[in-house]
Scaffold this active site. Structure first.
Site, PDB file in Angstrom:
ATOM      1  N   TRP A 204       9.258  41.142  -7.527  1.00 51.42           N
ATOM      2  CA  TRP A 204       9.171  40.999  -6.066  1.00 51.42           C
ATOM      3  C   TRP A 204       9.711  42.235  -5.351  1.00 51.42           C
ATOM      4  O   TRP A 204      10.437  42.118  -4.363  1.00 51.42           O
ATOM      5  CB  TRP A 204       9.880  39.727  -5.574  1.00 51.42           C
ATOM      6  CG  TRP A 204       9.208  38.498  -6.088  1.00 51.42           C
ATOM      7  CD1 TRP A 204       9.701  37.623  -7.011  1.00 51.42           C
ATOM      8  CD2 TRP A 204       7.893  38.037  -5.743  1.00 51.42           C
ATOM      9  NE1 TRP A 204       8.768  36.640  -7.265  1.00 51.42           N
ATOM     10  CE2 TRP A 204       7.650  36.880  -6.504  1.00 51.42           C
ATOM     11  CE3 TRP A 204       6.891  38.503  -4.872  1.00 51.42           C
ATOM     12  CZ2 TRP A 204       6.456  36.162  -6.420  1.00 51.42           C
ATOM     13  CZ3 TRP A 204       5.700  37.796  -4.789  1.00 51.42           C
ATOM     14  CH2 TRP A 204       5.492  36.636  -5.554  1.00 51.42           C
TER      15      TRP A 204
ATOM     16  N   SER B 292       9.113  45.236  -3.073  1.00 47.87           N
ATOM     17  CA  SER B 292       8.176  45.771  -2.082  1.00 47.87           C
ATOM     18  C   SER B 292       8.047  47.278  -2.273  1.00 47.87           C
ATOM     19  O   SER B 292       9.034  47.946  -2.578  1.00 47.87           O
ATOM     20  CB  SER B 292       8.663  45.472  -0.668  1.00 47.87           C
ATOM     21  OG  SER B 292       8.739  44.083  -0.506  1.00 47.87           O
TER      22      SER B 292
ATOM     23  N   ARG C 237      -9.016  28.125  26.438  1.00 43.19           N
ATOM     24  CA  ARG C 237      -9.551  26.863  25.919  1.00 43.19           C
ATOM     25  C   ARG C 237      -9.292  25.716  26.899  1.00 43.19           C
ATOM     26  O   ARG C 237      -8.169  25.555  27.382  1.00 43.19           O
ATOM     27  CB  ARG C 237      -8.859  26.573  24.579  1.00 43.19           C
ATOM     28  CG  ARG C 237      -9.182  25.255  23.952  1.00 43.19           C
ATOM     29  CD  ARG C 237     -10.488  25.295  23.213  1.00 43.19           C
ATOM     30  NE  ARG C 237     -10.736  24.031  22.525  1.00 43.19           N
ATOM     31  CZ  ARG C 237     -11.872  23.740  21.934  1.00 43.19           C
ATOM     32  NH1 ARG C 237     -12.871  24.608  21.940  1.00 43.19           N
ATOM     33  NH2 ARG C 237     -12.035  22.584  21.335  1.00 43.19           N
TER      34      ARG C 237
ATOM     35  N   GLN D 190       1.295  18.985  28.607  1.00 40.30           N
ATOM     36  CA  GLN D 190       2.744  19.130  28.418  1.00 40.30           C
ATOM     37  C   GLN D 190       3.163  19.324  26.957  1.00 40.30           C
ATOM     38  O   GLN D 190       4.110  20.054  26.678  1.00 40.30           O
ATOM     39  CB  GLN D 190       3.476  17.921  29.010  1.00 40.30           C
ATOM     40  CG  GLN D 190       3.472  17.963  30.525  1.00 40.30           C
ATOM     41  CD  GLN D 190       4.300  16.862  31.148  1.00 40.30           C
ATOM     42  OE1 GLN D 190       4.570  15.845  30.516  1.00 40.30           O
ATOM     43  NE2 GLN D 190       4.683  17.058  32.389  1.00 40.30           N
TER      44      GLN D 190
ATOM     45  N   ALA E 258      -8.595  23.619  15.225  1.00 39.95           N
ATOM     46  CA  ALA E 258      -9.356  23.983  14.021  1.00 39.95           C
ATOM     47  C   ALA E 258      -9.606  25.485  13.952  1.00 39.95           C
ATOM     48  O   ALA E 258      -9.657  26.058  12.861  1.00 39.95           O
ATOM     49  CB  ALA E 258     -10.674  23.220  13.994  1.00 39.95           C
TER      50      ALA E 258
ATOM     51  N   GLU F  89      15.346  38.025   0.819  1.00 39.32           N
ATOM     52  CA  GLU F  89      16.599  38.543   1.404  1.00 39.32           C
ATOM     53  C   GLU F  89      17.567  37.414   1.791  1.00 39.32           C
ATOM     54  O   GLU F  89      18.138  37.403   2.874  1.00 39.32           O
ATOM     55  CB  GLU F  89      16.297  39.476   2.573  1.00 39.32           C
ATOM     56  CG  GLU F  89      15.393  40.607   2.112  1.00 39.32           C
ATOM     57  CD  GLU F  89      15.696  41.941   2.714  1.00 39.32           C
ATOM     58  OE1 GLU F  89      16.807  42.124   3.207  1.00 39.32           O
ATOM     59  OE2 GLU F  89      14.805  42.798   2.657  1.00 39.32           O
TER      60      GLU F  89
HETATM   61  N1  CAA Z   1      28.993  43.451   1.560  1.00 42.24           N
HETATM   62  C1  CAA Z   1      29.903  43.933   0.682  1.00 42.24           C
HETATM   63  N2  CAA Z   1      30.555  43.149  -0.215  1.00 42.24           N
HETATM   64  C2  CAA Z   1      30.244  41.847  -0.219  1.00 42.24           C
HETATM   65  C3  CAA Z   1      29.317  41.283   0.662  1.00 42.24           C
HETATM   66  C4  CAA Z   1      28.674  42.134   1.586  1.00 42.24           C
HETATM   67  N3  CAA Z   1      27.783  41.687   2.449  1.00 42.24           N
HETATM   68  N4  CAA Z   1      29.200  39.972   0.414  1.00 42.24           N
HETATM   69  C5  CAA Z   1      30.063  39.688  -0.588  1.00 42.24           C
HETATM   70  N5  CAA Z   1      30.671  40.847  -0.966  1.00 42.24           N
HETATM   71  C6  CAA Z   1      31.721  40.999  -1.988  1.00 42.24           C
HETATM   72  C7  CAA Z   1      32.820  39.987  -1.740  1.00 42.24           C
HETATM   73  O1  CAA Z   1      33.778  40.500  -0.838  1.00 42.24           O
HETATM   74  C8  CAA Z   1      33.384  39.802  -3.126  1.00 42.24           C
HETATM   75  O2  CAA Z   1      34.254  40.876  -3.386  1.00 42.24           O
HETATM   76  P1  CAA Z   1      35.693  40.618  -4.108  1.00 42.24           P
HETATM   77  O3  CAA Z   1      35.328  40.184  -5.505  1.00 42.24           O
HETATM   78  O4  CAA Z   1      36.364  41.952  -4.058  1.00 42.24           O
HETATM   79  O5  CAA Z   1      36.368  39.560  -3.316  1.00 42.24           O
HETATM   80  C9  CAA Z   1      32.167  39.949  -4.037  1.00 42.24           C
HETATM   81  O6  CAA Z   1      31.189  40.685  -3.274  1.00 42.24           O
HETATM   82  C10 CAA Z   1      31.571  38.617  -4.430  1.00 42.24           C
HETATM   83  O7  CAA Z   1      31.210  37.967  -3.215  1.00 42.24           O
HETATM   84  P2  CAA Z   1      30.983  36.405  -3.091  1.00 42.24           P
HETATM   85  O8  CAA Z   1      32.139  35.692  -3.667  1.00 42.24           O
HETATM   86  O9  CAA Z   1      30.585  36.121  -1.686  1.00 42.24           O
HETATM   87  O10 CAA Z   1      29.739  36.197  -4.048  1.00 42.24           O
HETATM   88  P3  CAA Z   1      29.000  34.873  -4.422  1.00 42.24           P
HETATM   89  O11 CAA Z   1      28.791  34.869  -5.869  1.00 42.24           O
HETATM   90  O12 CAA Z   1      29.651  33.710  -3.738  1.00 42.24           O
HETATM   91  O13 CAA Z   1      27.536  35.099  -3.799  1.00 42.24           O
HETATM   92  C11 CAA Z   1      25.806  34.722  -2.198  1.00 42.24           C
HETATM   93  C12 CAA Z   1      27.287  34.944  -2.513  1.00 42.24           C
HETATM   94  C13 CAA Z   1      25.811  34.520  -0.729  1.00 42.24           C
HETATM   95  C14 CAA Z   1      25.192  33.522  -2.891  1.00 42.24           C
HETATM   96  C15 CAA Z   1      25.055  36.004  -2.614  1.00 42.24           C
HETATM   97  O14 CAA Z   1      24.941  36.077  -3.994  1.00 42.24           O
HETATM   98  C16 CAA Z   1      23.701  36.089  -1.964  1.00 42.24           C
HETATM   99  O15 CAA Z   1      23.600  36.500  -0.805  1.00 42.24           O
HETATM  100  N6  CAA Z   1      22.599  35.781  -2.697  1.00 42.24           N
HETATM  101  C17 CAA Z   1      21.263  36.011  -2.197  1.00 42.24           C
HETATM  102  C18 CAA Z   1      20.753  37.291  -2.759  1.00 42.24           C
HETATM  103  C19 CAA Z   1      19.584  37.822  -2.002  1.00 42.24           C
HETATM  104  O16 CAA Z   1      19.557  37.866  -0.785  1.00 42.24           O
HETATM  105  N7  CAA Z   1      18.587  38.293  -2.744  1.00 42.24           N
HETATM  106  C20 CAA Z   1      17.463  38.925  -2.140  1.00 42.24           C
HETATM  107  C21 CAA Z   1      17.108  40.126  -2.948  1.00 42.24           C
HETATM  108  S1  CAA Z   1      16.203  41.430  -2.181  1.00 42.24           S
HETATM  109  C22 CAA Z   1      14.701  40.796  -1.839  1.00 42.24           C
HETATM  110  O17 CAA Z   1      14.577  39.700  -1.420  1.00 42.24           O
HETATM  111  C23 CAA Z   1      13.512  41.673  -2.070  1.00 42.24           C
HETATM  112  C24 CAA Z   1      12.945  42.153  -0.786  1.00 42.24           C
HETATM  113  O18 CAA Z   1      13.381  41.875   0.281  1.00 42.24           O
HETATM  114  C25 CAA Z   1      11.820  43.035  -0.784  1.00 42.24           C
END
Ligand code: CAA
Length: 402
Positions: free
Chosen positions: A157, A159, A269, A280, A341, A364
């Site tokens: 996935w 982009s 339309r 409404q 439609a 994301e």
């Molecule tokens: N910036 C910097 N550091 C961060 C942070 C941020 N935004 N968010 C968390 N951290 C740090 C925390 O401070 C923590 O640091 P310490 O260990 O020093 O305390 C560490 O990272 C771990 O953080 P969490 O405990 O919050 O981590 P978690 O395991 O609870 O995960 C989550 C949190 C919200 C589930 C996260 O994993 C998440 O956002 N998952 C979704 C991932 C995602 O968005 N994937 C999309 C991929 S890209 C995509 O989609 C492709 C595309 O667009 C084209």
């Protein structure tokens, strides 16, 4: 003091992107979408218009405008189609801004400057078949070998997989350390062992290029480590703070487009002897789109304002992304409903809006991840703290190029 007025420069960028989208994307997009055709020439045009580095400092090849100008660009692009907003999201939001935040001077000169000018295109390799929301479950590995790392694994996935020149790729340098075992690398397409392949059969964003990356014994110089070894999870999350911001801004454009098309159709339309806009229940759908556009923009601009201030904005950006992407999905769905439609056929653009609006509710950070994050913030379980390296505040300081 609160100021809701766009600056003259922001208004002129908005006008320029709107004209570009009206003339060079909207007339052709239905056909590109139908044929699943990504147009690299649009990337070239985005570079000509200096939109590839709008919020990157001038000393790194950008225009040096503020972060909310990037939001304006993304909103206007997605008014045309989600595909080219997604391109800017990955090129600028996920890649260039991450280099700006975490890169050393040499990396910024080598990779950020040509990307800001649009001479090179950047993308982001985080997600894997078994690691979407659970980023730390990734299986791609990077093993040190002299002055290099050898990377093996795959991403999905992604982009711009077939068009980007440079990727920020995340890999495990310590498979036993969970999130702390992830490291970020700058990878060039030309590195031997790199391959990409587009994914076919997508529901939406069919005019976009999305696919897989494969790394087989790909040798990457240790100098291409972004940040420090083991810092990759934080770098990925901070990159998502910028990517999600652009996705949220783009969602405003999709709501605006749904509203624009619906209002037009409401006046064209007639049913039961009057324009459908006079009914409404149709007004209710229009009112919801209009209110959600305003709410979403305010959330996006607040997140951009925090970036301008150089402050951590994970909470606010997650909220903006969650609310605006849901609102865009709802707006597109209602736009189809209003068109009846006709909305169900590709004679009108609203069916494309509906198909395009689904991916941003998933990528994301899914709707569910953002809901949980907001619950955790409200309950006091999650707090944002200062990072080792923050995105530079705007206005950017004058830095002498070394
Ligand atoms: N910036 C910097 N550091 C961060 C942070 C941020 N935004 N968010 C968390 N951290 C740090 C925390 O401070 C923590 O640091 P310490 O260990 O020093 O305390 C560490 O990272 C771990 O953080 P969490 O405990 O919050 O981590 P978690 O395991 O609870 O995960 C989550 C949190 C919200 C589930 C996260 O994993 C998440 O956002 N998952 C979704 C991932 C995602 O968005 N994937 C999309 C991929 S890209 C995509 O989609 C492709 C595309 O667009 C084209």
């Amino acid at each position: 003091m609160l100021n809701f007025q766009l600056t003259e420069e922001q208004q002129s960028v908005q006008k320029m992107v709107r004209k570009f989208v009206d003339q060079e994307i909207i007339p052709y997009i239905a056909e590109w979408d139908r044929n699943h055709e990504f147009q690299p020439k649009i990337l070239k045009r985005l570079a000509d218009l200096q939109l590839t580095g709008v919020c990157i400092p001038e000393e790194y090849g950008g225009v040096g405008m503020d972060y909310n100008t990037l939001a304006i660009v993304c909103e206007e692009l997605e008014r045309g189609d989600t595909a080219y907003r997604t391109a800017i999201s990955v090129h600028t939001g996920l890649n260039s801004m991450t280099l700006l935040q975490w890169g050393n001077e040499e990396q910024k000169q080598k990779y950020l400057a040509p990307q800001a000018k649009g001479e090179k295109i950047g993308a982001f390799g985080l997600t894997e078949p078994n690691a979407g929301s659970d980023v730390a479950a990734m299986r791609t590995t990077a093993v040190r070998d002299g002055d290099d790392y050898i990377i093996n694994g795959s991403k999905t996935w992604i982009s711009l997989c077939d068009y980007a020149d440079n990727f920020i790729v995340f890999a495990k340098t310590d498979v036993n350390a969970g999130a702390k075992g992830v490291t970020a690398f700058i990878v060039e397409r030309t590195f031997p062992g790199f391959e990409s392949k587009a994914i076919k059969g997508k529901l939406g964003i069919r005019a976009g290029n999305t696919g897989e990356l494969f790394f087989s014994d790909m040798r990457v110089p240790a100098a291409n480590i972004l940040g420090e070894v083991g810092e990759g999870f934080k770098i990925a999350m901070s990159a998502l703070d910028n990517g999600r911001f652009t996705v949220a801004a783009g969602a405003c454009g999709l709501i605006a487009a749904s509203l624009e098309e619906s209002v037009k159709y409401c006046h064209e339309r007639k049913t039961f002897g009057k324009e459908i806009g006079q009914h409404q229940l149709v007004q209710q759908m229009i009112a919801k789109m209009s209110a959600n556009l305003e709410i979403s923009r305010l959330l996006v601009y607040k997140s951009g304002w925090l970036k301008n201030e150089g402050k951590r904005n994970t909470q606010e950006t997650s909220l903006a992304k969650w609310i605006s992407c849901n609102a865009a999905f709802e707006a597109a769905n209602d736009a189809v409903q209003i068109h009846g439609a006709y909305g169900y056929s590709d004679e009108y653009p609203v069916e494309r809006f509906l198909r395009n609006s689904k991916a941003p509710v998933i990528y994301e950070g899914t709707r569910e991840i953002h809901t949980v994050m907001q619950g955790e913030y409200a309950l006091g379980y999650r707090q944002d703290k200062e990072l080792r390296k923050m995105l530079p505040a705007w206005p950017f300081e004058e830095v002498t190029v070394r």
